[in-house]
Design a protein around this motif. Structure first.
Motif, PDB file in Angstrom:
ATOM      1  N   CYS B  41     -12.095  55.317  -2.105  1.00  0.00           N
ATOM      2  CA  CYS B  41     -11.093  55.191  -3.177  1.00  0.00           C
ATOM      3  C   CYS B  41     -11.666  55.595  -4.541  1.00  0.00           C
ATOM      4  CB  CYS B  41     -10.571  53.765  -3.237  1.00  0.00           C
ATOM      5  SG  CYS B  41      -9.353  53.536  -4.536  1.00  0.00           S
ATOM      6  N   VAL B  43     -10.466  55.169  -7.431  1.00  0.00           N
ATOM      7  CA  VAL B  43     -10.175  54.247  -8.538  1.00  0.00           C
ATOM      8  C   VAL B  43     -10.619  52.816  -8.239  1.00  0.00           C
ATOM      9  CG1 VAL B  43      -8.307  55.625  -9.503  1.00  0.00           C
ATOM     10  CG2 VAL B  43      -7.785  53.938  -7.760  1.00  0.00           C
ATOM     11  N   MET B  47     -10.046  48.545  -9.963  1.00  0.00           N
ATOM     12  CA  MET B  47      -9.291  47.506  -9.264  1.00  0.00           C
ATOM     13  C   MET B  47      -9.974  46.150  -9.388  1.00  0.00           C
ATOM     14  SD  MET B  47      -8.505  49.733  -5.852  1.00  0.00           S
ATOM     15  CE  MET B  47      -7.100  50.857  -5.773  1.00  0.00           C
ATOM     16  N   PRO B  51      -9.606  48.077  -1.926  1.00  0.00           N
ATOM     17  CA  PRO B  51      -8.637  48.044  -0.827  1.00  0.00           C
ATOM     18  C   PRO B  51      -9.050  47.180   0.375  1.00  0.00           C
ATOM     19  CG  PRO B  51      -8.801  50.255  -1.703  1.00  0.00           C
ATOM     20  CD  PRO B  51      -9.820  49.434  -2.427  1.00  0.00           C
ATOM     21  N   SER B  76      -3.680  55.680  -7.239  1.00  0.00           N
ATOM     22  CA  SER B  76      -3.140  56.938  -7.759  1.00  0.00           C
ATOM     23  C   SER B  76      -2.439  57.748  -6.673  1.00  0.00           C
ATOM     24  CB  SER B  76      -4.270  57.766  -8.373  1.00  0.00           C
ATOM     25  OG  SER B  76      -5.159  58.176  -7.338  1.00  0.00           O
ATOM     26  N   SER B  77      -2.232  57.143  -5.510  1.00  0.00           N
ATOM     27  CA  SER B  77      -1.565  57.816  -4.381  1.00  0.00           C
ATOM     28  C   SER B  77      -2.300  59.083  -3.958  1.00  0.00           C
ATOM     29  CB  SER B  77      -0.116  58.186  -4.722  1.00  0.00           C
ATOM     30  OG  SER B  77       0.540  57.146  -5.347  1.00  0.00           O
ATOM     31  N   CYS B  78      -3.622  58.989  -3.877  1.00  0.00           N
ATOM     32  CA  CYS B  78      -4.391  60.183  -3.518  1.00  0.00           C
ATOM     33  C   CYS B  78      -4.520  60.342  -2.001  1.00  0.00           C
ATOM     34  CB  CYS B  78      -5.768  60.140  -4.157  1.00  0.00           C
ATOM     35  SG  CYS B  78      -6.883  58.987  -3.333  1.00  0.00           S
ATOM     36  N   TYR B  79      -4.195  59.296  -1.255  1.00  0.00           N
ATOM     37  CA  TYR B  79      -4.196  59.321   0.223  1.00  0.00           C
ATOM     38  C   TYR B  79      -5.576  59.531   0.848  1.00  0.00           C
ATOM     39  CZ  TYR B  79       0.926  59.369   0.141  1.00  0.00           C
ATOM     40  OH  TYR B  79       2.247  59.054  -0.073  1.00  0.00           O
ATOM     41  N   GLU B  80      -6.659  59.398   0.070  1.00  0.00           N
ATOM     42  CA  GLU B  80      -8.010  59.516   0.643  1.00  0.00           C
ATOM     43  C   GLU B  80      -8.200  58.463   1.731  1.00  0.00           C
ATOM     44  OE1 GLU B  80     -10.564  61.550   0.234  1.00  0.00           O
ATOM     45  OE2 GLU B  80     -10.598  62.338  -1.802  1.00  0.00           O
ATOM     46  N   CYS B  81      -7.846  57.219   1.396  1.00  0.00           N
ATOM     47  CA  CYS B  81      -8.049  56.118   2.336  1.00  0.00           C
ATOM     48  C   CYS B  81      -7.201  56.316   3.592  1.00  0.00           C
ATOM     49  CB  CYS B  81      -7.668  54.800   1.656  1.00  0.00           C
ATOM     50  SG  CYS B  81      -6.015  54.842   0.926  1.00  0.00           S
ATOM     51  N   THR B  92      -1.908  53.846   1.652  1.00  0.00           N
ATOM     52  CA  THR B  92      -1.204  54.245   0.433  1.00  0.00           C
ATOM     53  C   THR B  92       0.226  53.711   0.436  1.00  0.00           C
ATOM     54  OG1 THR B  92      -2.476  56.294   0.615  1.00  0.00           O
ATOM     55  CG2 THR B  92      -0.779  56.213  -1.090  1.00  0.00           C
ATOM     56  N   MET B  95       0.191  50.139  -0.382  1.00  0.00           N
ATOM     57  CA  MET B  95       0.019  49.935  -1.831  1.00  0.00           C
ATOM     58  C   MET B  95       1.375  50.052  -2.537  1.00  0.00           C
ATOM     59  SD  MET B  95      -3.071  49.168  -2.599  1.00  0.00           S
ATOM     60  CE  MET B  95      -4.667  49.144  -1.797  1.00  0.00           C
TER      61      MET B  95
HETATM   62  S1  SF4 Z   1      -4.409  56.195  -2.054  1.00  0.00           S
HETATM   63 FE1  SF4 Z   1      -6.070  54.857  -1.279  1.00  0.00          FE
HETATM   64  S2  SF4 Z   1      -7.936  55.871  -1.942  1.00  0.00           S
HETATM   65 FE2  SF4 Z   1      -6.275  56.731  -3.170  1.00  0.00          FE
HETATM   66  S3  SF4 Z   1      -6.180  55.491  -5.015  1.00  0.00           S
HETATM   67 FE3  SF4 Z   1      -4.745  54.571  -3.558  1.00  0.00          FE
HETATM   68  S4  SF4 Z   1      -5.944  52.998  -2.522  1.00  0.00           S
HETATM   69 FE4  SF4 Z   1      -7.415  54.335  -3.516  1.00  0.00          FE
END
Ligand code: SF4
Ligand code: SF4
Lengths: 299, 192
Positions: B41, B43, B47, B51, B76-81, B92, B95
């Motif tokens: 993540c 960001v 937090m 997460p 930030s809705s980056c969808y990495e996780c 995401t 979240m």
């Molecule tokens: S989508 Fe996942 S990795 Fe990206 S900012 Fe949100 S919680 Fe973090």
């Protein structure tokens, strides 16, 4: 064939240059576009944080309008593409909240049957227009440029359209088709901070700046991104850094601006003067001279 | 007949089930607590709970702590996780769900006002059909962040100069149909 065109809100505002260059490039390539009449916002990452049914209904409304006109729609914005795709998937697979969204559309006299295909411009250029056609249309090969392919998040995650989520290649293919060299760098799919740039500027600037620094370490002289928000955020981070801007600041172009350069289109047709960093046009020229002098020095 | 009063402790115990019952929560029970999400993540430093911790807290029934956390609002809705989670949990989307849930329960974290940004965004789109970036920044910043707003004057001026700032909000052509869709969708959301 005529393709429907969904601009997305930023194309009419902060990212006007993306629309201008996209339209110029398509005109040059002989691709006919028709802007979706009476389109509205896709909801982006904001509406879904407050109201999920509305977020999907906004996207589905656009799909319903598109369905009355054709089957293929193209958009320059990864976030719009993702939201439209999510709504499409919900309708096609019958997953939540499709039923509620159907009910909401019906209240406005619309129906959607899930038949519209939405492509992002990048996929459209590679897989519909075809790289061969792009290559043939190049009149100003971008030889001497080292271009950093910066994808951002939502064009590759959670879905990558005809590309690889972890190591996408479509931008590289386009860069090479234009005759330029790819500058590989760490973090080509790292988040630019998205909407946090608006809400928590210092943190947003830091995230975008980390990406810029990585790009600079790869000695790129232009950055290209398929995302209007990535372009804006990287530019804002550069703008924030120092005023006036040093020669070392990188021009950050959107996908169709870069393609347009290769197709020999004029700066005005590509909206280059709309860049937040003044003098991008000049920087692009000096970047090439600089690379050329390096090359000359090597031989 | 259903019990009218649910003791606080009982509500908490149901939290994991509540989240698991959400359309995006289907796989939440299979979280391995591996920490991949927190590790990827971008960001996480912003937090209050990374997460992985949020998922541990959901399991422990810490409803109030989760819903008042700033974590979902920093996402930030980056969808990495999401693409890396070995249990394929739609992190995401969860979240997003936690954001909506905390609004519904009146528990939005006092530690951030990012919520206001999303709410103004939604209001503008609901009213005008399209986003107006200038209007959004004015609404978000003018009253609560006047100093930060001043710091953005140079870039605002530059954007005025380059002609990328729309002044007039958009008008939907078929406004009647659009408004009906918005009203219906909002009513259906409230019923969830
Ligand atoms: S989508 Fe996942 S990795 Fe990206 S900012 Fe949100 S919680 Fe973090
Ligand atoms: S990556 Fe998935 S399984 Fe691992 S801690 Fe995060 S949510 Fe749980």
């Amino acid at each position: 064939m005529k393709y429907l065109y969904y601009p997305g809100c930023s194309s009419k505002g902060t990212s006007r240059a993306y629309e201008e260059s996209l339209l110029s490039v398509c005109r040059k390539l002989g691709i006919e576009l028709e802007e979706l009449e009476d389109w509205t916002c896709c909801g982006a990452t904001s509406v879904v944080a407050v109201n999920k049914v509305l977020a999907f209904a906004l996207s589905a409304r656009n799909l319903a309008l598109a369905e009355q006109k054709g089957k293929e729609m193209v958009t320059p914005c990864p976030s719009c593409w993702l939201m439209l795709t999510k709504a499409n998937n919900a309708f096609r697979e019958g997953t939540e909240p499709a039923d509620k969204v159907r009910e909401a559309l019906a209240a406005g006299g619309l129906t959607y049957n899930g038949t519209v295909n939405v492509r992002h411009l990048m996929d459209f250029l590679v897989n519909v227009v075809g790289l061969e056609k792009v290559r043939k249309a190049v009149t100003n090969p971008l030889k001497g440029y080292r271009i950093a392919p910066y994808y951002g998040c939502q064009i590759v995650r959670p879905y990558a359209q005809n590309d690889d989520t972890y190591n996408p290649q479509n931008l590289e293919k386009i860069i090479e088709a234009l005759g330029a060299e790819v500058a590989q760098f760490e973090g080509k799919t790292t988040c630019c901070s998205g909407a946090l740039m608006a809400t928590m500027k210092d943190d947003g600037v830091e995230m975008s700046r980390n990406i810029l620094n990585s790009i600079k370490r790869a000695s790129a002289n232009i950055v290209v991104t398929p995302c209007p928000l990535c372009q804006l955020n990287l530019e804002l981070a550069e703008f924030d850094e120092k005023q006036p801007w040093k020669e070392t600041e990188l021009p950050v172009l959107n996908l169709s601006q870069l393609v347009g350069l290769g197709l020999g289109l004029a700066p005005k047709e590509l909206g280059l003067s709309r860049s937040i960093l003044p003098g991008v046009e000049k920087k692009i020229k000096t970047a090439k001279k600089y690379s050329a002098s390096l090359e000359a020095a090597e031989v | 007949m259903k019990k009218k009063t649910l003791l606080e402790s009982e509500q908490h115990r149901n939290f994991l089930e509540e989240i698991a019952a959400l359309p995006e929560g289907e796989r939440v029970l299979s979280c391995l607590q591996c920490g991949t999400c927190s590790g990827t993540c971008p960001v996480a430093p912003l937090m209050d709970y990374a997460p992985r911790q949020i998922f541990a807290m959901i399991r422990a029934g810490m409803k109030k702590e989760v819903l008042t956390s700033v974590t979902p609002w920093m996402c930030s809705s980056c969808y990495e996780c999401t693409v890396k989670c070995p249990a394929q949990i739609k992190i995401t989307e969860i979240m997003y769900a936690l954001k909506r849930e905390s609004i519904k329960q009146g528990l939005v974290s006092p530690g951030t006002d990012v919520y206001r940004f999303y709410q103004h965004f939604t209001d503008i789109v609901s009213k005008h059909g399209r986003m107006n970036e200038m209007l959004l920044m004015m609404k978000y910043m003018a009253l609560r962040h006047p100093v930060a707003m001043m710091s953005r004057v140079p870039v605002g001026l530059r954007m005025m100069m380059t002609g990328v700032m729309q002044v007039q909000p958009h008008r939907v052509k078929n406004a009647e149909s659009f408004q009906k869709i918005v009203e219906k969708a909002t009513a259906l959301e409230a019923r969830q």
